[in-house]
Design a protein around this motif. Sequence first.
Motif, PDB file in Angstrom:
ATOM      1  N   VAL A  72      22.087  29.538  -4.394  1.00  0.00           N
ATOM      2  CA  VAL A  72      22.993  30.646  -4.277  1.00  0.00           C
ATOM      3  C   VAL A  72      23.934  31.390  -5.276  1.00  0.00           C
ATOM      4  O   VAL A  72      23.912  32.605  -5.192  1.00  0.00           O
ATOM      5  N   LEU A  73      24.639  30.428  -5.818  1.00  0.00           N
ATOM      6  CA  LEU A  73      25.505  31.260  -7.097  1.00  0.00           C
ATOM      7  C   LEU A  73      24.711  31.638  -8.023  1.00  0.00           C
ATOM      8  O   LEU A  73      25.217  32.797  -8.552  1.00  0.00           O
ATOM      9  N   TYR A  74      23.385  31.120  -8.539  1.00  0.00           N
ATOM     10  CA  TYR A  74      23.003  32.072  -9.128  1.00  0.00           C
ATOM     11  C   TYR A  74      22.168  33.225  -8.980  1.00  0.00           C
ATOM     12  O   TYR A  74      22.378  34.331  -9.609  1.00  0.00           O
ATOM     13  N   PHE A  75      21.552  33.181  -7.776  1.00  0.00           N
ATOM     14  CA  PHE A  75      20.683  34.379  -7.367  1.00  0.00           C
ATOM     15  C   PHE A  75      21.808  35.506  -6.825  1.00  0.00           C
ATOM     16  O   PHE A  75      21.541  36.430  -6.826  1.00  0.00           O
ATOM     17  N   VAL A  76      22.762  34.993  -6.064  1.00  0.00           N
ATOM     18  CA  VAL A  76      23.637  35.890  -5.497  1.00  0.00           C
ATOM     19  C   VAL A  76      24.960  36.486  -6.681  1.00  0.00           C
ATOM     20  O   VAL A  76      25.349  37.715  -6.351  1.00  0.00           O
ATOM     21  N   LEU A  77      25.284  35.561  -7.292  1.00  0.00           N
ATOM     22  CA  LEU A  77      26.441  36.017  -8.260  1.00  0.00           C
ATOM     23  C   LEU A  77      26.039  36.376  -9.804  1.00  0.00           C
ATOM     24  O   LEU A  77      26.161  37.320 -10.360  1.00  0.00           O
ATOM     25  N   ILE A  78      25.669  35.164 -10.318  1.00  0.00           N
ATOM     26  CA  ILE A  78      25.372  35.226 -11.802  1.00  0.00           C
ATOM     27  C   ILE A  78      24.151  35.947 -12.068  1.00  0.00           C
ATOM     28  O   ILE A  78      24.301  36.821 -13.092  1.00  0.00           O
ATOM     29  N   MET A  88      25.314  39.655 -12.154  1.00  0.00           N
ATOM     30  CA  MET A  88      26.403  40.104 -13.079  1.00  0.00           C
ATOM     31  C   MET A  88      25.897  40.264 -14.269  1.00  0.00           C
ATOM     32  O   MET A  88      25.977  41.086 -15.145  1.00  0.00           O
ATOM     33  N   ASN A  89      24.892  39.225 -14.838  1.00  0.00           N
ATOM     34  CA  ASN A  89      24.362  39.514 -16.136  1.00  0.00           C
ATOM     35  C   ASN A  89      23.409  40.708 -16.133  1.00  0.00           C
ATOM     36  O   ASN A  89      23.495  41.351 -17.136  1.00  0.00           O
ATOM     37  N   THR A  90      22.806  41.234 -14.998  1.00  0.00           N
ATOM     38  CA  THR A  90      22.314  42.238 -15.075  1.00  0.00           C
ATOM     39  C   THR A  90      23.038  43.637 -15.448  1.00  0.00           C
ATOM     40  O   THR A  90      23.138  44.473 -16.029  1.00  0.00           O
TER      41      THR A  90
END
Length: 131
Positions: A85-91, A94-96
């Motif tokens: 969830v942290l990777y796909f929803v936030l990180i 944010m990187n994009t």
Amino acid sequence: MIKGFKDFLKRGNVIDLAVAVVMGTAFTAIVTSVTKGVIEPLLAVLGGNREYGLGFQILSDKPATFVALGPIISAGVNFVCVAAVLYFVLILPMNTIKNRLSKPTEVKADPTELELLTEIRDLLAKQNADK
């Protein structure tokens, strides 16, 4: 002051750390309740003993020697769910956004063989003219 604030926000490490701490803490409670309510009862059924769950007994006459694998599996499921969830929803978003807002760096290509030979010719001509 606003430029400094923008620079602060654009630092990847600061944003990643803030996201990990705040959202990880908030989301862990939800995932823990799901694993306790769904995963652990399933593991208890698979283990055959509702009290201890999935695991094995080292000494059959001593209940204190039961090695419980259910809580370890639940913790693994917790970790994977929180990380996903942290990777796909936030990180990832944010990187994009960071890649779209950053200025593209201009990469200078190596000179071609013809350009190098032309440069050498011009330097030799200049040396001969100076003599």
